[in-house]
Design a protein around this motif. Structure first.
Motif, PDB file in Angstrom:
ATOM      1  N   TYR A  68      -1.872   1.794   7.616  1.00 15.08           N
ATOM      2  CA  TYR A  68      -2.354   2.824   6.706  1.00 15.08           C
ATOM      3  C   TYR A  68      -1.191   3.520   6.013  1.00 15.08           C
ATOM      4  O   TYR A  68      -0.047   3.467   6.498  1.00 15.08           O
ATOM      5  CB  TYR A  68      -3.168   3.863   7.484  1.00 15.08           C
ATOM      6  CG  TYR A  68      -4.452   3.320   8.060  1.00 15.08           C
ATOM      7  CD1 TYR A  68      -5.639   3.405   7.346  1.00 15.08           C
ATOM      8  CD2 TYR A  68      -4.475   2.708   9.319  1.00 15.08           C
ATOM      9  CE1 TYR A  68      -6.824   2.906   7.868  1.00 15.08           C
ATOM     10  CE2 TYR A  68      -5.654   2.201   9.850  1.00 15.08           C
ATOM     11  CZ  TYR A  68      -6.828   2.300   9.112  1.00 15.08           C
ATOM     12  OH  TYR A  68      -7.995   1.796   9.621  1.00 15.08           O
ATOM     13  N   PRO A  69      -1.468   4.212   4.894  1.00 14.43           N
ATOM     14  CA  PRO A  69      -0.396   4.984   4.250  1.00 14.43           C
ATOM     15  C   PRO A  69       0.301   5.944   5.206  1.00 14.43           C
ATOM     16  O   PRO A  69       1.516   6.114   5.132  1.00 14.43           O
ATOM     17  CB  PRO A  69      -1.140   5.726   3.128  1.00 14.43           C
ATOM     18  CG  PRO A  69      -2.276   4.821   2.768  1.00 14.43           C
ATOM     19  CD  PRO A  69      -2.714   4.218   4.078  1.00 14.43           C
ATOM     20  N   THR A  96       2.549  -3.413   3.153  1.00 15.08           N
ATOM     21  CA  THR A  96       1.312  -2.718   3.462  1.00 15.08           C
ATOM     22  C   THR A  96       0.529  -2.425   2.183  1.00 15.08           C
ATOM     23  O   THR A  96       1.112  -2.066   1.162  1.00 15.08           O
ATOM     24  CB  THR A  96       1.612  -1.379   4.153  1.00 15.08           C
ATOM     25  OG1 THR A  96       2.570  -1.576   5.184  1.00 15.08           O
ATOM     26  CG2 THR A  96       0.353  -0.758   4.731  1.00 15.08           C
ATOM     27  N   SER A  98      -1.090   0.117   0.328  1.00 14.15           N
ATOM     28  CA  SER A  98      -0.903   1.554   0.475  1.00 14.15           C
ATOM     29  C   SER A  98      -1.117   2.251  -0.859  1.00 14.15           C
ATOM     30  O   SER A  98      -1.585   1.657  -1.831  1.00 14.15           O
ATOM     31  CB  SER A  98       0.509   1.812   1.036  1.00 14.15           C
ATOM     32  OG  SER A  98       0.716   3.172   1.294  1.00 14.15           O
ATOM     33  N   GLN A 169       1.201  -1.842  -5.771  1.00 14.63           N
ATOM     34  CA  GLN A 169       0.023  -1.235  -5.144  1.00 14.63           C
ATOM     35  C   GLN A 169      -1.144  -1.139  -6.128  1.00 14.63           C
ATOM     36  O   GLN A 169      -2.297  -1.345  -5.740  1.00 14.63           O
ATOM     37  CB  GLN A 169       0.379   0.141  -4.577  1.00 14.63           C
ATOM     38  CG  GLN A 169       1.439   0.129  -3.487  1.00 14.63           C
ATOM     39  CD  GLN A 169       1.019  -0.624  -2.243  1.00 14.63           C
ATOM     40  OE1 GLN A 169      -0.141  -0.994  -2.068  1.00 14.63           O
ATOM     41  NE2 GLN A 169       1.969  -0.867  -1.361  1.00 14.63           N
TER      42      GLN A 169
END
Length: 298
Positions: A68-69, A96, A98, A169
């Motif tokens: 997760y962020p 990730t 994010s 992202q």
């Protein structure tokens, strides 16, 4: 490759397979995971288990692949995080999925220490990670991307520089928005075919070769038919991505009703205790709505 030590933080469903490709390619690898046992398959192949601080101090290139962020922020920006100990000239690549805003904050903090950062979320699920065929969407400087790309070729089949920090992202959120449409179309099609009495595997094989074909249908359709709802990508992580997509859509003043609807369906799966299943468990929502059972229960 000679003399280059790479660090890898996060050895979950996908991260573990991606790191294995680096070992097979001959890179010297240090790994960290909050649950050390999840790195056992890597250490058995020659990787060294190390702390985040040790990885930052000894590795010229570090990859992160966490959940997760908030995990990204903890691993990279917090006290004791990677940026605290990475040396000037190092490269940090975050795989990730994010927040674009967080990716920009990390890049700005890293720039002050002369560290290159690339936000590089991936698409392709567990199969793409195992087969080294991931799509990797990157944001950051051209120089950082060029350095990262040479290493990412070991597990990526389609690697693109999409622009400045945060662009990777944004591309991943675009991917997830499109995927929501594919997923709901796929499970609705399976429900219809089931009710109409078709052979589902035969139908999937046939339609996958035509205009309705998609990775969702080709990879996840057969899993649904045999009752395999194990995660190639966790529902809880998909819900995280859809929530970020909705937040960014609001910021951009966009109305995306399909995204909103499918997000609600996935939230119902979370409410039913299915957050650790694979995204193909979306079939359960349609089964409950129609009082039928398409996917066998174990």
């Amino acid at each position: 490759m000679a003399g280059l030590r790479i660090g890898w933080v996060g050895t979950g469903v996908m991260g573990r397979s991606m790191a294995e490709h680096l070992i097979r390619a001959g890179y010297s690898l240090s790994v960290y995971n909050r649950t050390p046992a999840k790195a056992d398959s890597l250490t058995s192949q020659g990787a060294k288990f190390a702390s985040i601080k040790e990885i930052a101090e000894t590795c010229q290139v570090v990859f992160t692949m966490v959940g997760y962020p908030r995990d990204v922020e903890e691993v990279i920006l917090s006290q004791g995080g990677l940026l605290e100990s990475l040396q000037p000239g190092s490269l940090l690549v975050d795989h990730t999925s994010s927040s674009p805003g967080l990716a920009i904050r990390i890049a700005e903090a890293a720039r002050a220490k002369n560290i290159e950062v690339v936000d590089a979320p991936v698409s392709g699920g567990d199969v793409g990670a195992r087969e080294g065929k991931l799509a990797i969407m990157c944001g950051g400087s051209a120089d950082g991307f060029s350095r990262a790309r040479e290493i990412m070729k070991t597990y990526g089949a389609n690697i693109e520089h999409m622009g400045a920090p945060g662009a990777g992202q944004h591309t991943k959120l675009t991917n997830q928005i499109i995927l929501t449409g594919n997923m709901i179309g796929m499970v609705e099609g399976l429900v219809y075919a089931y009710k109409a009495g078709l052979d589902l595997n035969q139908m999937i094989t046939l339609i996958s070769a035509g205009a309705a074909g998609s990775a969702s249908l080709r990879v996840l359709g057969p899993r649904i038919v045999r009752g395999d709802l194990e995660p190639g990508f966790y529902i809880e992580h998909f819900v995280k991505d859809l929530g970020m997509a909705l937040e960014e859509s609001k910021r951009l003043e966009l109305c995306l009703p399909g995204l909103s609807m499918v997000n609600q369906f996935y939230l119902s799966l979370v409410a039913n205790g299915e957050s650790r299943k694979g995204t193909q468990a979306l079939i359960h929502v349609l089964e409950r709505l129609n009082n039928i059972q398409v996917s066998p229960r174990s």
